[in-house]
Design a protein around this motif. Sequence first.
Motif, PDB file in Angstrom:
ATOM      1  N   MET A  12       1.156  -0.862  -0.056  1.00  0.00           N
ATOM      2  CA  MET A  12       0.237   0.128  -0.170  1.00  0.00           C
ATOM      3  C   MET A  12       1.308   1.168  -0.171  1.00  0.00           C
ATOM      4  N   ARG A  13       0.098   1.941  -0.156  1.00  0.00           N
ATOM      5  CA  ARG A  13       1.286   3.611  -0.449  1.00  0.00           C
ATOM      6  C   ARG A  13       0.185   4.408   1.041  1.00  0.00           C
ATOM      7  N   ILE A  14       1.138   5.394   0.874  1.00  0.00           N
ATOM      8  CA  ILE A  14       0.761   6.684   2.557  1.00  0.00           C
ATOM      9  C   ILE A  14       1.452   7.962   1.742  1.00  0.00           C
ATOM     10  N   ASN A  28       6.664   5.791   2.542  1.00  0.00           N
ATOM     11  CA  ASN A  28       6.426   4.471   1.471  1.00  0.00           C
ATOM     12  C   ASN A  28       8.427   3.888   1.253  1.00  0.00           C
ATOM     13  N   ALA A  29       8.748   2.888   1.343  1.00  0.00           N
ATOM     14  CA  ALA A  29       9.918   2.085   0.225  1.00  0.00           C
ATOM     15  C   ALA A  29       9.392   1.767  -1.139  1.00  0.00           C
ATOM     16  N   ASN A  49      13.595   1.916   8.933  1.00  0.00           N
ATOM     17  CA  ASN A  49      12.370   1.608   8.821  1.00  0.00           C
ATOM     18  C   ASN A  49      11.692   0.737   9.846  1.00  0.00           C
ATOM     19  N   CYS A  50      10.013   0.574   9.398  1.00  0.00           N
ATOM     20  CA  CYS A  50       8.909  -0.541  10.151  1.00  0.00           C
ATOM     21  C   CYS A  50       8.094  -1.228   8.751  1.00  0.00           C
ATOM     22  N   SER A  51       7.830  -2.024   9.457  1.00  0.00           N
ATOM     23  CA  SER A  51       7.043  -3.048   8.717  1.00  0.00           C
ATOM     24  C   SER A  51       6.017  -3.446   9.305  1.00  0.00           C
ATOM     25  N   MET A  60       5.277  -0.892   4.251  1.00  0.00           N
ATOM     26  CA  MET A  60       7.317  -0.421   4.611  1.00  0.00           C
ATOM     27  C   MET A  60       7.414   0.741   4.567  1.00  0.00           C
ATOM     28  N   LEU A  61       7.350   0.990   6.262  1.00  0.00           N
ATOM     29  CA  LEU A  61       7.298   2.983   5.980  1.00  0.00           C
ATOM     30  C   LEU A  61       9.614   2.787   6.254  1.00  0.00           C
TER      31      LEU A  61
END
Length: 183
Positions: free
Chosen positions: A1-3, A20-21, A84-86, A72-73
């Motif tokens: 997904m995208r943010i 986003n990655a 990063n945080c997933s 994936m942030l």
Amino acid sequence: MRITPIKKEDKTGRIITLRNAEISDADNLITYMKITSFETPFLLREPDEFHLTSEQEECFIQNTIDNPRELMLLATADGCHIGNCSLSDAGPFKRYQHRCQIAISLYQKYWGCGIGQMMLSTILSVARELGYEQAELEVAANNTSAIALYKKLGFQTYGTFPDNMKYADGSYTDMLWMMKKLI
């Protein structure tokens, strides 16, 4: 997904961007994973075990972008990737659709600046919006800083896996299974 990218200030006054990655981050993420595995014993791999190719990492990133229930942030400071945080689902079965798994890592020089909390709070908010009812993670039992952060955010320990990881030097560490209700 995208943010939509988010800008926040950390404890030092530095502006952190959460985004986003992207496919273009693949090589940087590979380097990041190799370096962070040297910096801390709390990650799953030994430093010499990371062998993903750029193409494999690009595919992983694209699959995460394409999945409406995964994220994936990346955290960046001054345009540089720092952590990063997933967020991922717990499995493909209907009986698991209420559960998500969370993972986080951060370059060691950024520890203690509030960036981990920033990333986790964002991921938990997204998880809630996606309809997940509980968030789960595993953490090394001797990672006291991470455990304190998870507890601060409402996670509770629900189990211990004794001798879950065995290090190259022959020592072991237990892992804690932690969970937070999102509803």
